[in-house]
Write an enzyme that holds these catalytic residues in place. Structure first.
Site, PDB file in Angstrom:
ATOM      1  N   ASP A   1       0.779  -1.270   0.149  1.00 35.98           N
ATOM      2  CA  ASP A   1      -0.220   0.025  -0.067  1.00 35.98           C
ATOM      3  C   ASP A   1       0.759   1.309  -0.151  1.00 35.98           C
ATOM      4  OD1 ASP A   1      -1.000  -2.323   1.324  1.00 35.98           O
ATOM      5  OD2 ASP A   1      -2.877  -0.927   1.746  1.00 35.98           O
TER       6      ASP A   1
ATOM      7  N   GLU B   1      -4.354   1.841  -3.477  1.00 36.06           N
ATOM      8  CA  GLU B   1      -5.593   2.320  -2.622  1.00 36.06           C
ATOM      9  C   GLU B   1      -5.375   3.540  -1.721  1.00 36.06           C
ATOM     10  OE1 GLU B   1      -7.785   0.738   0.144  1.00 36.06           O
ATOM     11  OE2 GLU B   1      -6.259   0.604   1.502  1.00 36.06           O
ATOM     12  N   ASN B   2      -4.195   3.880  -1.229  1.00 35.02           N
ATOM     13  CA  ASN B   2      -3.911   4.829  -0.246  1.00 35.02           C
ATOM     14  C   ASN B   2      -3.057   6.151  -0.664  1.00 35.02           C
ATOM     15  OD1 ASN B   2      -3.694   1.899   2.132  1.00 35.02           O
ATOM     16  ND2 ASN B   2      -5.187   3.359   2.037  1.00 35.02           N
TER      17      ASN B   2
ATOM     18  N   ASN C   1     -10.378  -1.171   0.126  1.00 34.76           N
ATOM     19  CA  ASN C   1     -11.705  -0.681   0.669  1.00 34.76           C
ATOM     20  C   ASN C   1     -11.601   0.816   0.441  1.00 34.76           C
ATOM     21  OD1 ASN C   1      -9.331  -0.744   2.573  1.00 34.76           O
ATOM     22  ND2 ASN C   1     -10.797   0.053   4.004  1.00 34.76           N
ATOM     23  N   HIS C   2     -10.519   1.487   0.139  1.00 35.50           N
ATOM     24  CA  HIS C   2     -10.547   2.878  -0.128  1.00 35.50           C
ATOM     25  C   HIS C   2     -10.735   3.126  -1.571  1.00 35.50           C
ATOM     26  CE1 HIS C   2     -10.193   4.151   3.985  1.00 35.50           C
ATOM     27  NE2 HIS C   2      -8.885   3.227   4.071  1.00 35.50           N
TER      28      HIS C   2
ATOM     29  N   HIS D   1      -6.930  -8.074   0.037  1.00 37.30           N
ATOM     30  CA  HIS D   1      -6.860  -6.727   0.869  1.00 37.30           C
ATOM     31  C   HIS D   1      -8.148  -7.211   2.156  1.00 37.30           C
ATOM     32  CE1 HIS D   1      -5.861  -2.669   1.161  1.00 37.30           C
ATOM     33  NE2 HIS D   1      -7.112  -2.486   1.564  1.00 37.30           N
TER      34      HIS D   1
ATOM     35  N   HIS E   1      -3.349  -4.158   3.339  1.00 35.11           N
ATOM     36  CA  HIS E   1      -4.389  -3.454   4.174  1.00 35.11           C
ATOM     37  C   HIS E   1      -3.807  -3.125   5.722  1.00 35.11           C
ATOM     38  CE1 HIS E   1      -8.009  -1.835   5.637  1.00 35.11           C
ATOM     39  NE2 HIS E   1      -8.171  -2.775   6.550  1.00 35.11           N
TER      40      HIS E   1
ATOM     41  N   HIS F   1      -0.726  -2.885   6.812  1.00 41.81           N
ATOM     42  CA  HIS F   1       0.330  -1.817   6.660  1.00 41.81           C
ATOM     43  C   HIS F   1       1.558  -2.344   7.302  1.00 41.81           C
ATOM     44  CE1 HIS F   1      -2.180   1.934   5.232  1.00 41.81           C
ATOM     45  NE2 HIS F   1      -2.260   1.052   4.545  1.00 41.81           N
TER      46      HIS F   1
END
Length: 266
Positions: free
Chosen positions: A8, A39-40, A67-68, A151, A176, A178
């Site tokens: 991520d 995604e982040n 999810n983001h 994820h 996810h 991290h």
């Protein structure tokens, strides 16, 4: 088949770490396929068109999400045309734009890259195990190798997915949470597994967010706005693996970390 996966990418520090070190990692490992979870990348939540292009320009062949995925409204303007961007495949198909997998052809080898999202302690969507069955069945005759970015929040759900798919896909790599885990292995039927690849972003913070804000939240239990720092030392985490193009199984899995305590070695 040599593959690099980058965990991520978070905020501006993550962008800098990616653009600085991904070319060096590619020079070191000579991957034929590079996958980056993005995604982040937009201030910790979501992605924009310019940042999608930045990841590709840094050297990625595929960008996976999580999810983001839809946290930035702008994504609705370009996700359907972004053929190298893969959002979780188990979003409801009838109402969700974008794609849950993509096919990449390297010479005569076809690799399927699938993105799935867990349901435990995270916003629940469709069953990732049923979607995995569906996609593996759909892709097995089209692909020489299948890679899955799962994820998800819990180790148990990620492990369950890996064991469920062991022997049917080449790799299941978790994202996810991290923090890179110390459990890289190749399962008995040949699937490479790592619970979490780790993140690419701030190093002296908490999961990429300003540590003072996170500490304040734990101490007071009051609403706190989390922010991703724009300066400071960074980290890059991911893994390198080698896959057998004939059997569709993994031969090697090696996590890597770059940070002030573990400087990059040529």
């Amino acid at each position: 088949m040599r593959v690099i996966f980058i965990g991520d990418v978070m905020g501006e520090i993550g962008q800098t770490m990616l653009t600085t070190y991904l070319p060096k990692l590619k020079s070191k490992y000579r991957p034929q396929l590079t996958i980056v979870n993005g995604e982040n990348i937009a201030s910790g939540k979501g992605i924009t068109r310019p940042l999608y292009k930045l990841i590709l320009q840094a050297g990625a062949d595929v960008v996976t999400m999580g999810n983001h995925t839809f946290d930035k409204q702008e994504i609705f303007e370009f996700i359907d045309e972004a053929k190298k961007l893969v959002r979780p495949a188990n979003y409801p198909a009838a109402t969700t734009p974008g794609q849950g997998y993509t096919l990449v052809k390297i010479n005569q080898v076809v690799v399927g890259v699938i993105n799935l999202q867990g349901r435990v302690f995270i916003n629940p969507i469709d069953d990732p195990f049923a979607k995995a069955d569906e996609l593996v069945k759909q892709l097995q005759d089209k692909c020489d190798l299948i890679f899955v970015d799962f994820h998800a929040e819990t180790t148990s759900e990620k492990l369950a997915m890996a064991w469920y798919l062991d022997g049917r896909v080449a790799a299941v790599i978790g994202t996810h949470t991290h923090v890179q885990t110390n459990d890289a292995r190749i399962l008995p039927k040949g699937t490479a597994y790592l619970t979490d690849a780790g993140m690419t972003g701030p190093y002296n913070e908490i999961l990429g967010m300003n540590k003072d804000r996170v500490i304040e939240k734990f101490r007071t239990n009051l609403p706190v706005r989390f922010e991703t720092p724009k300066s400071g030392p960074g980290q890059l985490n991911g893994c390198y693996f080698e896959l057998d193009e004939k059997t569709g199984r993994a031969r090697k899995l090696q996590p890597f970390s770059i940070n002030p305590d573990r400087p990059f070695l040529e």
